[in-house]
Design a protein around this motif. Structure first.
Motif, PDB file in Angstrom:
ATOM      1  N   THR A  13       0.858  -1.181   0.000  1.00  0.00           N
ATOM      2  CA  THR A  13       0.000   0.000   0.000  1.00  0.00           C
ATOM      3  C   THR A  13       0.896   1.233   0.000  1.00  0.00           C
ATOM      4  N   TYR A 106      -7.488   7.063   0.626  1.00  0.00           N
ATOM      5  CA  TYR A 106      -7.864   5.826   1.303  1.00  0.00           C
ATOM      6  C   TYR A 106      -9.369   5.811   1.561  1.00  0.00           C
ATOM      7  N   ARG A 140      -5.724  -0.221   4.062  1.00  0.00           N
ATOM      8  CA  ARG A 140      -6.962  -0.880   3.642  1.00  0.00           C
ATOM      9  C   ARG A 140      -7.527  -1.673   4.814  1.00  0.00           C
TER      10      ARG A 140
END
Length: 166
Positions: A13, A106, A140
């Protein structure tokens, strides 16, 4: 097991990319996210078997018209007045969720204080320093990063301040 990687991990990420690029030590924890769980942070603590005072949630607030990131233990809540004071503001309110997602890159429940699309002023609750490591979202739902609060503060240029309520 801590990672001290020099290369970007495939499938990482933006948060893990930042940590890897900085040569920081961190551990990634993953778990199966349950969409019906009432609290992302409490779910993370339960799934990892970590005390909720060591798992921190990332919240985006509007302080006098400027978006600001607050990182507080999932065991508590954000004190908006304390957050405003920590950044020299007068009033704070939770940011619009759509704006928070768009600005950070996000989704809610997966907002990491690291690797955000737009770098925002960040305040880390001072209680983080009582722990050798804390956990924050890796970017996430169902993915957490465990790292030193000092490393998190350094990489986000965070202000340390008591902004959480029990």
């Amino acid at each position: 097991m801590a990672k001290k990687a020099k290369k970007q991990q495939p499938g990482g990420t933006p948060a893990t990319v930042v940590l890897t690029a900085a040569g920081a030590e961190y551990t990634v924890h993953s778990y199966d996210h349950d969409p019906s769980h009432p609290s992302y942070g409490e779910e993370a603590a339960e799934a990892m078997g970590v005390s909720p005072d060591r798992v921190f949630k990332t919240l985006v607030a509007d302080v006098d018209g400027a978006l600001t990131v607050a990182v507080v233990p999932v065991a508590g809540s954000l004190d908006l007045k304390a957050l405003a004071a920590a950044v020299g503001g007068k009033r704070a309110a939770m940011a619009d969720p759509v704006l928070a997602e768009r600005t950070t890159g996000y989704v809610l429940g997966g907002i990491s204080p690291l690797g955000q699309r737009k770098r925002l002023p960040t305040v880390l609750d001072a209680s983080a320093t009582a722990h050798a490591t804390i956990c924050v979202s890796a970017g996430r739902r169902g993915l957490e990063i465990e790292l030193s609060p000092t490393v998190l503060a350094d990489l986000t240029s965070a202000t340390l301040s008591p902004i959480a309520r029990a």
